[in-house]
Motif scaffolding. Structure first.
Motif, PDB file in Angstrom:
ATOM      1  N   ASN A 279      21.644  68.052  69.606  1.00 32.24           N
ATOM      2  CA  ASN A 279      21.879  66.674  70.050  1.00 32.24           C
ATOM      3  C   ASN A 279      21.014  65.667  69.295  1.00 32.24           C
ATOM      4  OD1 ASN A 279      23.857  67.337  71.931  1.00 32.24           O
ATOM      5  ND2 ASN A 279      22.387  67.630  73.589  1.00 32.24           N
ATOM      6  N   LEU A 280      19.763  66.031  69.050  1.00 30.03           N
ATOM      7  CA  LEU A 280      18.899  65.067  68.360  1.00 30.03           C
ATOM      8  C   LEU A 280      19.284  64.941  66.886  1.00 30.03           C
ATOM      9  CD1 LEU A 280      16.309  66.205  66.418  1.00 30.03           C
ATOM     10  CD2 LEU A 280      15.625  67.165  68.609  1.00 30.03           C
ATOM     11  N   VAL A 281      19.754  66.026  66.272  1.00 21.65           N
ATOM     12  CA  VAL A 281      20.239  65.950  64.892  1.00 21.65           C
ATOM     13  C   VAL A 281      21.461  65.030  64.825  1.00 21.65           C
ATOM     14  CG1 VAL A 281      21.377  67.246  63.033  1.00 21.65           C
ATOM     15  CG2 VAL A 281      19.331  68.170  64.130  1.00 21.65           C
ATOM     16  N   LYS A 282      22.363  65.203  65.769  1.00 17.68           N
ATOM     17  CA  LYS A 282      23.558  64.358  65.820  1.00 17.68           C
ATOM     18  C   LYS A 282      23.187  62.896  66.060  1.00 17.68           C
ATOM     19  CE  LYS A 282      27.889  63.777  68.417  1.00 17.68           C
ATOM     20  NZ  LYS A 282      28.714  64.298  69.546  1.00 17.68           N
ATOM     21  N   LYS A 283      22.232  62.661  66.960  1.00 15.74           N
ATOM     22  CA  LYS A 283      21.831  61.291  67.309  1.00 15.74           C
ATOM     23  C   LYS A 283      21.338  60.518  66.089  1.00 15.74           C
ATOM     24  CE  LYS A 283      17.836  60.583  69.324  1.00 15.74           C
ATOM     25  NZ  LYS A 283      16.748  60.507  70.333  1.00 15.74           N
ATOM     26  N   TYR A 284      20.474  61.147  65.304  1.00 11.29           N
ATOM     27  CA  TYR A 284      19.890  60.436  64.168  1.00 11.29           C
ATOM     28  C   TYR A 284      20.840  60.371  62.970  1.00 11.29           C
ATOM     29  CZ  TYR A 284      15.386  60.620  66.610  1.00 11.29           C
ATOM     30  OH  TYR A 284      14.380  60.460  67.523  1.00 11.29           O
ATOM     31  N   THR A 285      21.495  61.480  62.653  1.00  7.70           N
ATOM     32  CA  THR A 285      22.340  61.497  61.452  1.00  7.70           C
ATOM     33  C   THR A 285      23.575  60.606  61.599  1.00  7.70           C
ATOM     34  OG1 THR A 285      23.486  63.510  62.214  1.00  7.70           O
ATOM     35  CG2 THR A 285      21.583  63.792  60.744  1.00  7.70           C
ATOM     36  N   SER A 286      24.057  60.439  62.833  1.00  9.53           N
ATOM     37  CA  SER A 286      25.247  59.607  63.044  1.00  9.53           C
ATOM     38  C   SER A 286      24.979  58.143  62.710  1.00  9.53           C
ATOM     39  CB  SER A 286      25.728  59.727  64.492  1.00  9.53           C
ATOM     40  OG  SER A 286      24.764  59.205  65.394  1.00  9.53           O
ATOM     41  N   LYS A 287      23.711  57.768  62.635  1.00 12.41           N
ATOM     42  CA  LYS A 287      23.352  56.385  62.327  1.00 12.41           C
ATOM     43  C   LYS A 287      23.338  56.095  60.822  1.00 12.41           C
ATOM     44  CE  LYS A 287      22.592  55.425  66.670  1.00 12.41           C
ATOM     45  NZ  LYS A 287      23.524  54.545  67.425  1.00 12.41           N
ATOM     46  N   ILE A 288      23.317  57.147  60.009  1.00 10.59           N
ATOM     47  CA  ILE A 288      23.192  56.900  58.564  1.00 10.59           C
ATOM     48  C   ILE A 288      24.365  57.455  57.748  1.00 10.59           C
ATOM     49  CG2 ILE A 288      20.668  56.758  58.670  1.00 10.59           C
ATOM     50  CD1 ILE A 288      22.101  59.842  57.117  1.00 10.59           C
ATOM     51  N   THR A 289      25.285  58.200  58.397  1.00 16.50           N
ATOM     52  CA  THR A 289      26.425  58.756  57.673  1.00 16.50           C
ATOM     53  C   THR A 289      27.584  59.012  58.630  1.00 16.50           C
ATOM     54  OG1 THR A 289      27.200  60.587  56.259  1.00 16.50           O
ATOM     55  CG2 THR A 289      25.567  61.127  57.946  1.00 16.50           C
ATOM     56  N   ALA A 290      28.795  58.967  58.067  1.00 16.39           N
ATOM     57  CA  ALA A 290      29.995  59.269  58.861  1.00 16.39           C
ATOM     58  C   ALA A 290      30.245  60.776  58.918  1.00 16.39           C
ATOM     59  CB  ALA A 290      31.202  58.570  58.258  1.00 16.39           C
TER      60      ALA A 290
END
Length: 356
Positions: A279-290
């Motif tokens: 969940n935390l990987v998804k939370k941060y990466t979703s802000k910088i890439t599609a």
């Protein structure tokens, strides 16, 4: 290290309990089948196979009038022996969309999921055939679903920089409540993501790390691989700094009883879970890439970068913990092919080729 082994042994124990419950609902020859596989298959894999086979037997019972009043555990091998290729094809079609009678939830499977469940069924049929419990291996007459190779999803160098920069600065734009949570978790989250990107370890290996597993003198980390094998991996300066920053904070936290040795803790002060890391990987990466980035995609990012830098597929396999280098080669085959194409242009047969 002993504490980490205890953590992994606890997981194995929990999987064994779940498997035992599943097997109690299935025919006795399924238990024999799993006993035969005991030394060659991990507890997690066996549990997945058991779930797959339960789906198959649920399908048989639901779609065969002859079995409507028969308990699943009483379905004999002779029933399996009588199945035709069209029955198995019907099962594959069923897997695309069905309702799980255990949970009453609707389930779907893509091509990969169907292929895995057919593979589980093939394993059972092979066992029964070798033990002369059936005469026909109907699963051999069915073609495996065609799996279309997808390009490796990974972060490029610019996205890695953007991700880490975003994590370090995103607290500026949060509400007071969000900022409070951010301050409590950012050093931990940075350490986790930097560790995943900098070593390529699996998320299951990450959550199992104990504080005593870190050797800063040698920049080494003791981990327990999938299947229970132990290994030492090494990390660079960026991972070291992220870990040291987090450990300074970690020393001030009083963990929940039984979780004192865990490196990464949840907000409940217990060993962090795989779901929480995902969940935390998804939370941060979703802000910088599609791109849909998971911890496994961060592992692929590391493997890709390592292969590009070294061109050594055996080193990549060793560092990632692949027992079979062919597994690694399959994942990075496209990259190998691009290198071969480059090689074709390196050698000139004549100093000044003739223009046509």
């Amino acid at each position: 290290m002993n504490n980490q082994l205890s953590y992994h042994k606890q997981l194995i124990k929990e999987n064994a309990v779940k498997l035992r419950k599943l097997l109690s609902e299935l025919p006795p020859y399924i238990t024999d089948y799993f006993r035969a596989r005991d030394t060659t298959t991990s507890s997690k894999t066996k549990l997945s196979y058991a779930y797959d086979l339960r789906i198959f037997f649920n399908f048989l019972k639901a779609n065969n009038p002859e079995l409507s009043s028969v308990k699943i555990k009483d379905i004999s091998c002779s029933i399996l022996d009588r199945l035709s290729p069209s029955d198995i094809e019907e099962y594959m079609e069923y897997l695309k969309y069905y309702e799980d009678p255990e949970t009453n939830r609707q389930q779907t499977n893509n091509v990969l999921g169907i292929a895995r469940k057919l593979s589980s069924l093939r394993g059972l049929y092979n066992y029964l055939y070798k033990r002369q419990m059936i005469k026909n291996k109907v699963t051999d007459l069915i073609d495996m679903p065609k799996l279309h190779e997808k390009p490796i999803t990974r972060l490029d160098h610019e996205e890695i920089t953007d991700l880490l920069d975003y994590m370090e600065s995103c607290g500026e734009n949060l509400t007071s409540h969000q900022k409070s949570y951010y301050k409590k978790t950012i050093l931990r989250d940075l350490a986790i993501i930097t560790l995943l990107l900098g070593t390529g370890i699996r998320v299951s290996e990450c959550v199992g790390i104990d504080i005593s597993d870190i050797d800063f003198r040698n920049d080494g980390l003791h981990i327990t691989r999938k299947g229970g094998d132990e290994s030492i991996i090494y990390f660079g300066p960026e991972v070291e700094i992220a870990l040291l920053n987090y450990l300074e904070e970690r020393e001030q936290i009083k963990p929940h009883i039984g979780h004192e040795d865990a490196l990464f803790l949840s907000m409940q002060k217990k060993r962090i879970s795989i779901d929480a890391v995902e969940n935390l990987v998804k939370k941060y990466t979703s802000k910088i890439t599609a791109k849909k980035i998971t911890p496994h995609k961060l592992r692929s990012t590391y493997g890709t970068n390592l292969y590009q830098e070294t061109n050594d597929i055996y080193l990549v396999a060793d560092v990632l913990g692949h027992k079979d280098v062919n597994t690694t080669r399959k994942h990075y085959a496209a990259m190998q092919d691009s290198r071969r194409r480059v090689a074709a242009k390196v050698i000139s047969l004549r100093e000044n080729p003739i223009d046509e």
